[in-house]
Design an enzyme around this catalytic site. Structure first.
Site, PDB file in Angstrom:
ATOM      1  N   VAL A  98       1.174  -0.997   0.088  1.00  0.00           N
ATOM      2  CA  VAL A  98      -0.027   0.271   0.477  1.00  0.00           C
ATOM      3  C   VAL A  98       0.744   1.562   0.093  1.00  0.00           C
ATOM      4  O   VAL A  98       1.672   1.477   0.635  1.00  0.00           O
ATOM      5  CB  VAL A  98      -0.833   0.166   1.373  1.00  0.00           C
ATOM      6  CG1 VAL A  98      -1.266   1.404   1.069  1.00  0.00           C
ATOM      7  CG2 VAL A  98      -1.950  -0.973   1.186  1.00  0.00           C
ATOM      8  N   PRO A  99       0.770   1.860  -1.652  1.00  0.00           N
ATOM      9  CA  PRO A  99       1.733   2.349  -1.073  1.00  0.00           C
ATOM     10  C   PRO A  99       2.350   4.163  -0.727  1.00  0.00           C
ATOM     11  O   PRO A  99       1.760   5.244  -1.311  1.00  0.00           O
ATOM     12  CB  PRO A  99       2.115   2.572  -3.005  1.00  0.00           C
ATOM     13  CG  PRO A  99       1.104   2.877  -3.326  1.00  0.00           C
ATOM     14  CD  PRO A  99      -0.269   1.834  -1.588  1.00  0.00           C
ATOM     15  N   CYS A 100       2.367   4.531   0.914  1.00  0.00           N
ATOM     16  CA  CYS A 100       2.487   5.230   1.286  1.00  0.00           C
ATOM     17  C   CYS A 100       3.369   6.060   0.898  1.00  0.00           C
ATOM     18  O   CYS A 100       3.490   7.489   1.222  1.00  0.00           O
ATOM     19  CB  CYS A 100       2.231   4.996   3.270  1.00  0.00           C
ATOM     20  SG  CYS A 100       3.307   4.071   3.069  1.00  0.00           S
ATOM     21  N   HIS A 101       4.994   5.678   0.359  1.00  0.00           N
ATOM     22  CA  HIS A 101       5.571   6.260  -0.027  1.00  0.00           C
ATOM     23  C   HIS A 101       5.759   7.284  -1.480  1.00  0.00           C
ATOM     24  O   HIS A 101       6.466   7.936  -1.109  1.00  0.00           O
ATOM     25  CB  HIS A 101       7.095   5.218  -0.307  1.00  0.00           C
ATOM     26  CG  HIS A 101       6.284   4.211  -1.489  1.00  0.00           C
ATOM     27  ND1 HIS A 101       5.711   2.804  -1.018  1.00  0.00           N
ATOM     28  CD2 HIS A 101       6.738   4.694  -2.600  1.00  0.00           C
ATOM     29  CE1 HIS A 101       5.430   2.789  -2.443  1.00  0.00           C
ATOM     30  NE2 HIS A 101       6.020   3.829  -3.683  1.00  0.00           N
ATOM     31  N   ARG A 102       4.455   6.709  -1.606  1.00  0.00           N
ATOM     32  CA  ARG A 102       4.171   8.141  -3.032  1.00  0.00           C
ATOM     33  C   ARG A 102       3.318   9.033  -2.431  1.00  0.00           C
ATOM     34  O   ARG A 102       2.588   9.994  -3.469  1.00  0.00           O
ATOM     35  CB  ARG A 102       3.288   7.325  -3.770  1.00  0.00           C
ATOM     36  CG  ARG A 102       4.438   6.664  -4.782  1.00  0.00           C
ATOM     37  CD  ARG A 102       2.996   5.281  -5.992  1.00  0.00           C
ATOM     38  NE  ARG A 102       3.328   4.587  -5.425  1.00  0.00           N
ATOM     39  CZ  ARG A 102       3.220   3.420  -6.575  1.00  0.00           C
ATOM     40  NH1 ARG A 102       1.488   3.622  -6.247  1.00  0.00           N
ATOM     41  NH2 ARG A 102       3.518   1.615  -6.538  1.00  0.00           N
TER      42      ARG A 102
END
Lengths: 167, 214
Positions: free
Chosen positions: B183-187
């Site tokens: 789940v791309p919280c890095h984006r």
């Protein structure tokens, strides 16, 4: 913080439970008993009180599973004391006493169980007496007699080969 | 040698035993316990007795812990989160019947490997959001809509999750994302374009954004 993940129970006690199963049932049936024990334990684990003695709990389950297997063996008309042939020494590293497993298999069931639960799993004789349905004195005597018989069997087994114990 | 007369105390019987007496019983063939463990994990999965299965995988971000319930992937944890502590927290929240069962996470492991190799842009394993609720859950559910290689600001995400003013809450939702990488919280980055924090450490966030920019 609650109970540890069950994986920790397996890694902490798996080896001891396997030793106990091997002593009580012999190497072959021990694996079925171990699997049944940990499957039952996993199922019941959420209900286990947090302060419970986990190893004693596992040994109690293993004891019941071993009895199930012994009964099944009896139904198939195999003598209760009969153990599969000795394992290849290749499976037993480190200069132990492979003949001990054979010797344990020759003990009467109560002696075998008392020795396994007391000497391998560290259960006090009071707990063992409850498992075996005998008095604590009888449980202690079974353990002592079992050890004496094992010691005699071991002396006999190692004498002719004169391999000598490590000093 | 013990020559005392027979007395059934534990000490006396133990004195009868030479050292290493039970060694032959002690060690079954090497690999036996590993084999029995695999058998246990398979039987337990068949009977639906496992609350959480887990395995670890190596990645460019260090060793990752992957944990799944029967519903789906429930937790991805960086090494700096302390995997033992993460497993204990999972036991407390989801149940203590937790077993290492690598095969149940094979697909996730393979997709992560492809992602880090640059050949995969999105994950299609089922996800279990059991560890998140409320606004944080809304934020996490939005994140997979941020396309691979692009970013959104915390303010953009707050708007998309239905609470334009909850910018700080978006920050804490990302900081507590139980499923990082997948789940791309890095984006999610700061409005000024700087990276912002990351629970795997700022270097991990930089690595992921660089990978996706390549």
């Amino acid at each position: 913080m609650g109970k540890p993940p069950f994986e920790r129970v397996v890694s902490a006690h798996g080896a001891v439970v396997l030793r106990v199963c091997r002593a009580v049932l012999g190497a072959h049936d021990a694996e079925d008993a171990w699997s049944e024990t940990f499957l039952s334990a996993l199922k019941a684990y959420p209900e286990l009180p947090e302060d419970a003695a986990v190893q004693a709990w596992l040994v109690t389950i293993a004891h019941r599973k071993a009895i199930d297997i012994l009964r099944a063996r009896q139904r198939h008309a195999l003598p209760m004391d009969e153990l599969p042939p000795r394992e290849s020494p290749l499976g037993i590293p480190g200069g132990g006493h492979p003949e001990v497993l054979d010797a344990v298999g020759q003990l009467p069931p109560k002696q075998r169980q008392a020795v396994a639960y007391h000497y391998l799993a560290g259960l006090p004789y009071k707990d063992i007496s409850e498992l075996l349905g005998v008095t604590p004195e009888a449980a202690r005597r079974a353990g002592a007699d079992g050890v004496k018989a094992l010691r005699a069997a071991l002396a006999e087994a190692s004498a002719p080969a004169s391999k000598g114990t490590s000093r | 040698m013990n020559t005392k007369p027979m007395e059934d105390s534990q000490m006396d019987t133990e004195a009868l035993l030479p050292d290493g007496f039970f060694d032959g019983l002690a060690e079954p063939a090497p690999g036996t316990l590993e084999r029995l463990h695999a058998r246990l994990a398979a039987a337990a999965a068949d009977r639906q007795l496992i609350d959480v299965s887990y395995r670890t995988v190596d990645s460019p971000l260090g060793r990752l812990l992957l944990a799944a319930t029967e519903r789906g992937l429930v937790r991805v944890a960086f090494a700096l989160e302390d995997h033992d502590a993460v497993l204990q927290a999972l036991a407390d929240k989801l149940g203590p019947r937790i077993l290492e069962a690598p095969s149940r996470l094979d697909t996730t492991a393979r997709e992560l490997e492809e992602y880090f190799a640059g050949t995969r842009r999105s994950f299609d394993v089922p996800l279990d959001f059991a560890l998140s609720r409320g606004f944080r859950l809304s934020v996490l559910e939005h994140l997979p809509h941020i396309a691979y290689g692009s970013t959104e600001s915390y303010a953009d995400v707050a708007k998309a999750a239905g609470s334009p003013k909850a910018v700080r809450a978006v920050g804490s939702a990302c900081a507590t994302n139980p499923l990082p990488v997948v789940v791309p919280c890095h984006r999610v980055v700061r409005s000024d374009g700087s990276f912002g924090g990351y629970l795997g450490g700022p270097e991990a966030k930089r690595t992921l954004l660089a990978l996706e920019a390549a």
